[in-house]
Design an enzyme around this catalytic site. Structure first.
Site, short mmCIF file in Angstrom:
data_model
loop_
_atom_site.label_atom_id
_atom_site.label_comp_id
_atom_site.label_asym_id
_atom_site.label_seq_id
_atom_site.Cartn_x
_atom_site.Cartn_y
_atom_site.Cartn_z
CD GLU A 323 -9.55 9.73 12.49
OE1 GLU A 323 -8.34 9.81 12.75
OE2 GLU A 323 -10.08 10.36 11.56
CD1 TRP A 438 -3.57 3.13 -9.57
CD2 TRP A 438 -4.01 4.54 -7.89
NE1 TRP A 438 -4.92 3.09 -9.33
CE2 TRP A 438 -5.22 3.94 -8.29
CE3 TRP A 438 -4.04 5.47 -6.84
CZ2 TRP A 438 -6.44 4.24 -7.70
CZ3 TRP A 438 -5.25 5.75 -6.24
CH2 TRP A 438 -6.44 5.15 -6.68
P1 AMP Z 1 -3.54 12.53 12.44
O1 AMP Z 1 -4.89 12.03 12.74
O2 AMP Z 1 -3.44 14.00 12.34
O3 AMP Z 1 -2.54 11.92 13.39
O4 AMP Z 1 -3.15 12.01 10.99
C1 AMP Z 1 -3.17 10.65 10.68
C2 AMP Z 1 -2.60 10.44 9.32
O5 AMP Z 1 -1.21 10.80 9.32
C3 AMP Z 1 -2.60 9.00 8.88
O6 AMP Z 1 -3.85 8.61 8.38
C4 AMP Z 1 -1.51 9.02 7.83
O7 AMP Z 1 -1.99 9.51 6.60
C5 AMP Z 1 -0.52 10.01 8.39
N1 AMP Z 1 0.57 9.29 9.09
C6 AMP Z 1 0.68 9.02 10.39
N2 AMP Z 1 1.82 8.35 10.66
C7 AMP Z 1 2.45 8.18 9.48
C8 AMP Z 1 3.68 7.56 9.06
N3 AMP Z 1 4.50 6.97 9.92
N4 AMP Z 1 3.97 7.58 7.75
C9 AMP Z 1 3.16 8.18 6.85
N5 AMP Z 1 2.00 8.78 7.17
C10 AMP Z 1 1.65 8.79 8.47
#
Ligand code: AMP
Length: 549
Positions: A323, A438
């Site tokens: 997004e 949590w």
């Molecule tokens: P996507 O839209 O598939 O790229 O997923 C996005 C989600 O990936 C985010 O809302 C996070 O929950 C997770 N995410 C992306 N980058 C990181 C990061 N560096 N560390 C932890 N979670 C991440």
């Protein structure tokens, strides 16, 4: 018609082709390593633009790709949006029903597909009304057996290398990518020219992922996943050399390209780098050209940051979302932290970092209050900015849930420290609630993965009569691990940093952590596959129970 180019993509390529005509684009393909210059790339992009027009593609039409990272895929990145059409990158790892849904939802007219992925696309397209009227081009010089598709080289052959590029409105949609939710169909996100332009400019700032013309940039993150984090656009804007690692690159391919092409900046999810680290332990690997590795998509373990530091490679931890085009934050050190000692710096560097210029955020707790920036309080991260989408494509019900007053509710649960560094402690739905308190599954996972004999670990909450939920760890042991003693070693490791009630009630060994189509741990699948809704009988000592704390 506006009087000149506003925030659109074409000027990035115009500049690269004219200022750096001889700079190379290198690509590992089914047919071997291919290389050509920006000048030739520009010509081929014009040929493709003419070919698309001849095929009947018009402004506003959607053209899809079903491909790995290579030069032909990169040609679609500029050709499709700069004629005013929209590039829809499909994730080939999605299940067939999702592929059918998104091809229909996006109303794709034409799909470019890799030879090796043609069987998968053919399977999704078989007897699927969603694919009616969709044409295929296979990304090679020859036909493919499984699909009735025109070979790419035949598709562009004979077309002019000149194209009269239109002046487009900056709000014209340029790209599109679907994000997979935990339930229901994937949700489409449209990227306008202005979003991709502003994302590119913010990425290039020193607070983002700066690149220079002498850089050699290799996105290992797939081009079907949020435009390979925008790197094909940023590397072009910078006039850098591009290296594309092609179909399913393994660690050896990646190392080989780094060594042969002198890669300075590369990017990928943690599993890519874990694979490389593993490979480097048993092989002679030269990473001397590499300056920066970008790790995102999931949290970068601290041990990984240290590993690259030991080899003089800076690991930048980045956070983003489909997004958000996708960049949200990068763990760049603030000026004031440059002279701090290594451990203090690491404390900040291992977080998801500081938002890049242009992004605003706030963090909302359970009582709809903004949290304090103390590194302790946590809540859901809300963001807004020029490259953050304001809605999902044709999904009013999802819009209602995920957007409020221009803010995107990310679903990520975070803390913010005094310096403004964001740390993701969980996805809202994955936080474990034990006795009203949590527990961060992500923190436990990272701590467990810090053990040398652990290859992967996922922690999920399972229902518990007294405590509502308790953590259970699913661990993939390393090859040489002795699982008789590993339990106790993991628990010792956790005891060092966490209260007893955080310790998992059970450690279960599995062969592989199930992953989503974007390579993230699929907690949903873990729950479905390994738990039956009750506490898993494990091997962990009683003292882990929260009531003796
Ligand atoms: P996507 O839209 O598939 O790229 O997923 C996005 C989600 O990936 C985010 O809302 C996070 O929950 C997770 N995410 C992306 N980058 C990181 C990061 N560096 N560390 C932890 N979670 C991440």
């Amino acid at each position: 018609m506006p009087g000149g180019t506003d925030q659109t993509l074409r000027p990035f390529l115009w500049r690269a082709a004219n200022l750096y005509p001889d700079k190379e684009i290198v690509s590992r393909t089914h047919e071997g390593i291919e290389r050509y210059t920006y000048s030739e790339y520009d010509d081929r992009t014009a040929q493709l633009a003419n070919a698309l027009e001849a095929h009947g593609i018009e402004e506003g039409d959607r053209v899809a790709t079903f491909c790995w990272n290579h030069h032909r895929h990169f040609e679609t990145y500029f050709a499709v949006p700069t004629i005013g059409a929209q590039l829809h990158t499909i994730n080939p790892l999605l299940p067939d029903e999702h592929i059918q849904y998104i091809v229909d939802n996006a109303d794709d007219q034409l799909i470019f597909v890799d030879d090796s992925l043609a069987p998968k696309l053919a399977q999704a397209a078989a007897d699927a009304p969603e694919f009616e009227g969709v044409d295929f081009v296979v990304m090679s010089s020859t036909e493919t057996e499984t699909l009735d598709a025109t070979p790419y080289e035949e598709f562009v052959e004979g077309h002019s290398t000149e194209y009269d590029w239109p002046i487009l409105d900056e709000d014209q949609p340029a790209g599109m990518c679907y994000t997979s939710g935990t339930t229901g169909n994937p949700k489409g996100v449209e990227y306008t020219h202005k979003m991709l332009w502003s994302h590119t400019m913010a990425t290039l700032t020193p607070q983002g992922i700066p690149m220079a013309d002498e850089d050699v940039v290799m996105p290992v993150v797939p081009m079907f996943h949020v435009n390979a984090w925008g790197m094909p656009f940023t590397a072009t804007a910078a006039g850098a050399k591009h290296v594309y690692p092609g179909p399913s690159p393994d660690p050896e391919d990646i190392v080989h390209l780094i060594e042969e092409e002198g890669v300075t900046i590369s990017a990928g999810v943690p599993t890519v780098w874990l694979g490389l680290m593993d490979y480097a332990e048993d092989n002679d690997v030269d990473l001397s050209t590499l300056d920066t590795v970008i790790v995102g998509g999931s949290a970068a373990p601290e041990s990984m940051i240290r590993w690259f530091d030991d080899r003089d490679v800076e690991l930048l931890h980045a956070w983003g979302m489909t997004e958000m085009s996708p960049l949200g934050s990068v763990s760049q050190l603030k000026g004031g932290l440059q002279d701090a000692d290594y451990e203090t710096q690491l404390k900040h560097r291992k977080k998801q970092g500081l938002t890049v210029p242009g992004i605003e955020f706030k963090v909302i707790d359970e009582n709809d209050e903004e949290i304090a920036w103390d590194g302790e309080e946590f809540g859901e991260l809300w963001v807004r900015g020029p490259w953050v989408t304001k809605e999902y494509f044709m999904r009013p019900e999802a819009n209602e849930e995920d957007f409020e007053d221009g803010w995107l509710k990310t679903g990520d649960v975070v803390t913010v420290d005094e310096e403004g560094y964001i740390q993701i402690v969980d996805r809202a739905k994955d936080v474990i609630k034990s006795g009203g308190e949590w527990i961060s599954s992500v923190e436990l996972e990272n701590a467990i993965m810090a053990h040398d004999d652990v290859a992967e670990a996922a922690v999920v909450g399972v229902p518990h009569e007294k405590w509502q939920e308790r953590p259970v760890a699913f661990v993939v042991a390393g090859e040489d691990a002795d699982t008789d003693t590993l339990d106790e070693e993991i628990m010792d490791l956790l005891r060092e940093d966490y209260p007893k009630w955080w310790l998992p009630d059970a450690i279960e060994y599995i062969d592989e952590v199930p992953k989503t189509a974007t390579g993230k741990f699929s907690k949903k699948d873990i729950r479905e596959e390994y738990t039956d809704g009750s506490i898993v009988e494990g091997s962990v000592p009683e003292e882990a129970a929260p009531d003796d704390d």
